[in-house]
Design an enzyme around this catalytic site. Structure first.
Site, mmCIF file in Angstrom:
data_model
loop_
_atom_site.group_PDB
_atom_site.id
_atom_site.type_symbol
_atom_site.label_atom_id
_atom_site.label_comp_id
_atom_site.label_asym_id
_atom_site.label_seq_id
_atom_site.Cartn_x
_atom_site.Cartn_y
_atom_site.Cartn_z
ATOM 1 N N ARG A 291 0.900 -1.004 0.477
ATOM 2 C CA ARG A 291 0.214 0.087 -0.215
ATOM 3 C C ARG A 291 1.110 1.191 0.068
ATOM 4 N NH1 ARG A 291 -4.670 -2.038 2.268
ATOM 5 N NH2 ARG A 291 -6.377 -0.790 2.497
ATOM 6 N N ARG B 217 -21.746 -2.595 3.282
ATOM 7 C CA ARG B 217 -21.338 -4.382 2.560
ATOM 8 C C ARG B 217 -20.968 -4.924 4.313
ATOM 9 N NH1 ARG B 217 -15.108 -3.885 1.152
ATOM 10 N NH2 ARG B 217 -14.427 -2.965 3.168
ATOM 11 N N ARG C 288 -17.956 -4.709 9.321
ATOM 12 C CA ARG C 288 -16.562 -4.239 9.690
ATOM 13 C C ARG C 288 -16.838 -3.256 10.602
ATOM 14 N NH1 ARG C 288 -12.036 -4.347 5.396
ATOM 15 N NH2 ARG C 288 -11.265 -2.479 6.198
ATOM 16 N N ARG D 277 -10.106 6.654 4.986
ATOM 17 C CA ARG D 277 -9.086 5.280 3.975
ATOM 18 C C ARG D 277 -9.116 5.883 2.862
ATOM 19 N NH1 ARG D 277 -13.331 1.151 5.840
ATOM 20 N NH2 ARG D 277 -11.918 -0.573 4.575
#
Ligand code: AMP
Length: 211
Positions: free
Chosen positions: A89, A123, A157, A168
């Site tokens: 990343r 999600r 999450r 993020r």
């Protein structure tokens, strides 16, 4: 055999597409996010160190991540290559990876920012097998029963909320996105349109990686 990297912003569908690629190639998935969440759940020193970064939507320090990968790649199942998901990343992580493993292709799943928030905020996943679903775009066939393993425990999450998603995304643009050009210069970047049906993204990836 060399490894594959799945690259893209949070919510691009890396975890979902990893399943299709694993099925096709037999490579085991190595997800640093999953490893960190497991460490956190186990209450290990690594988990405690990573916790505040993950909750803030920031990247965990490179030295921690590189140590984690170094150790993981020494395991028996990694010897014929792996499917990296969410790693590397940063440029520093990619440079360290060059000394650890040969990368055959970097699959960049591209999704515009404005689609990311709605994707992440709906999600959920199966606590037993990790299969990922979405309230609107990819729900389980029977409510709260996993299509893959029939597990009945669904999980959301902690960092899948709108505020953390924006942090993020910012971390992605500042620290991770420059890797696309870095890998493109090496001639191994495969750009895929992630803003289409899951099956269409999968077939674009499979044909691109020569499956
Ligand atoms: P993910 O499951 O890939 O979305 O990762 C969840 C969180 O774990 C990220 O927001 C970061 O805080 C941390 N994380 C996962 N992979 C990395 C990585 N390669 N480098 C730094 N932080 C990471």
């Amino acid at each position: 055999m060399a490894s594959i990297v799945l690259f893209g912003p949070p919510g691009a569908g890396k975890g979902t597409q990893a399943v299709a690629i694993m099925r096709k190639t037999g490579l085991p998935q190595v997800s640093t996010g999953d490893m960190l969440r497991a460490a956190l759940a186990a209450g290990s020193a690594l988990g405690l160190e990573a916790k505040s970064y993950m909750e803030a939507g920031a990247l965990v320090p490179d030295s921690v991540i590189i140590g984690l990968i170094d150790e993981r790649m020494q395991q028996e199942d990694a010897k014929n290559g792996v499917l990296f998901d969410g790693f590397p990343r940063t440029i520093a992580q990619a440079e360290a990876l060059e000394n650890i493993e040969e990368i055959k292709v970097v699959v960049s799943i591209e999704v515009p920012d404005e689609r990311i928030v709605e994707r992440i905020c709906g999600r959920y996943s199966c606590s037993d097998c990790g299969a990922v679903y979405h309230e609107k775009f990819n729900p389980t066939s029977v409510p709260d029963v996993c299509d893959s393993c029939a597990g009945r425990q669904m999980n959301r999450r902690a960092d899948d909320n709108e505020d953390t998603v924006r942090s993020r995304l910012q971390a992605y643009h500042n620290q991770t996105a420059p890797l696309a050009e870095w890998y493109s210069n090496k001639g191994i970047l495969l750009r895929v349109n992630g803003d289409q049906q899951i099956e269409d993204v999968a077939s674009e990836i499979i044909s691109g990686i020569g499956g």
